[in-house]
Scaffold this active site. Sequence first.
Site, PDB file in Angstrom:
ATOM      1  N   SER A  32       0.835  -1.197   0.000  1.00  0.00           N
ATOM      2  CA  SER A  32       0.000   0.000   0.000  1.00  0.00           C
ATOM      3  C   SER A  32       0.879   1.261   0.000  1.00  0.00           C
ATOM      4  O   SER A  32       1.651   1.453  -0.931  1.00  0.00           O
ATOM      5  CB  SER A  32      -0.974  -0.083   1.189  1.00  0.00           C
ATOM      6  OG  SER A  32      -1.956   0.907   1.113  1.00  0.00           O
TER       7      SER A  32
ATOM      8  N   ASP B  53     -10.056  -4.000  -5.296  1.00  0.00           N
ATOM      9  CA  ASP B  53      -9.401  -3.008  -4.437  1.00  0.00           C
ATOM     10  C   ASP B  53     -10.164  -1.687  -4.514  1.00  0.00           C
ATOM     11  O   ASP B  53     -10.259  -1.078  -5.584  1.00  0.00           O
ATOM     12  CB  ASP B  53      -7.944  -2.835  -4.905  1.00  0.00           C
ATOM     13  CG  ASP B  53      -7.102  -2.048  -3.911  1.00  0.00           C
ATOM     14  OD1 ASP B  53      -7.650  -1.192  -3.195  1.00  0.00           O
ATOM     15  OD2 ASP B  53      -5.894  -2.291  -3.861  1.00  0.00           O
TER      16      ASP B  53
ATOM     17  N   HIS C  94      -8.068  -4.703  -1.111  1.00  0.00           N
ATOM     18  CA  HIS C  94      -6.795  -4.045  -0.772  1.00  0.00           C
ATOM     19  C   HIS C  94      -5.983  -4.884   0.221  1.00  0.00           C
ATOM     20  O   HIS C  94      -4.762  -4.739   0.305  1.00  0.00           O
ATOM     21  CB  HIS C  94      -7.083  -2.651  -0.194  1.00  0.00           C
ATOM     22  CG  HIS C  94      -5.895  -1.741  -0.216  1.00  0.00           C
ATOM     23  ND1 HIS C  94      -5.324  -1.271  -1.381  1.00  0.00           N
ATOM     24  CD2 HIS C  94      -5.145  -1.215   0.797  1.00  0.00           C
ATOM     25  CE1 HIS C  94      -4.290  -0.496  -1.094  1.00  0.00           C
ATOM     26  NE2 HIS C  94      -4.160  -0.452   0.225  1.00  0.00           N
TER      27      HIS C  94
END
Length: 212
Positions: free
Chosen positions: A106, A156, A187
């Site tokens: 991320s 996501d 995600h």
Amino acid sequence: MTNATPFAHRFEPAARGGAPTLLMLHGTGGNEDDLLPLGQMIAPGAALLSPRGRVLEHGMPRFFRRLAEGVFDEADVRARAMDLAAFIEAARTRYDLPAPIAVGYSNGANIAAALLYLKPEVLAGAVLLRAMVPLSAGPELRAEGKPVLILSGAMDAIVPAANAGRLASALEGAGAAVTHRTLPVGHELSQADIRMARDWLATVEHGAVPAV
Ligand code: MLT
């Protein structure tokens, strides 16, 4: 340099000869401890270097500032990427390490992507988990033959599929050896991420650029 204070970090020395060195880069709200178990799972015995991001967003550590979800302060991305590059170089001297393979999740994947755009020589390669395009201007330097695995999530909610696709194309355009896979997940990380990252790293360790 935006900040001369050292990065808080963890370093785990290699427990196996020939094991890679991984630079573990956590997501928003994480810290230097978060991804050590992931590193051990995807590359048993690897040396692990894991800094904590120095930007605080409502108390949550990150590697650079953002203006909104998915909208980055690009000047800050650039400055922070240079700070991280300086940390990597100093840690290589301190711990006697080769250039590491970044493993970022991320926000950590996004700063790793920024390093590939701006200072690719500090990394031997990268595993980018749920990464986005870090800078609108595109890579500034060639990353010739640098192995990069991008694992995206089809569901996501933070990273649009087209954005991850643009990142893969931009890095390919800069000469990196990109493998981009999209998993049927969101995600969050999944078992499939761990398996694919582990298989890809094993192939990179043996000197080939893999297909997973
Ligand atoms: C970022 O800000 O780097 C991305 O939006 C991912 C995140 O940290 O949520």
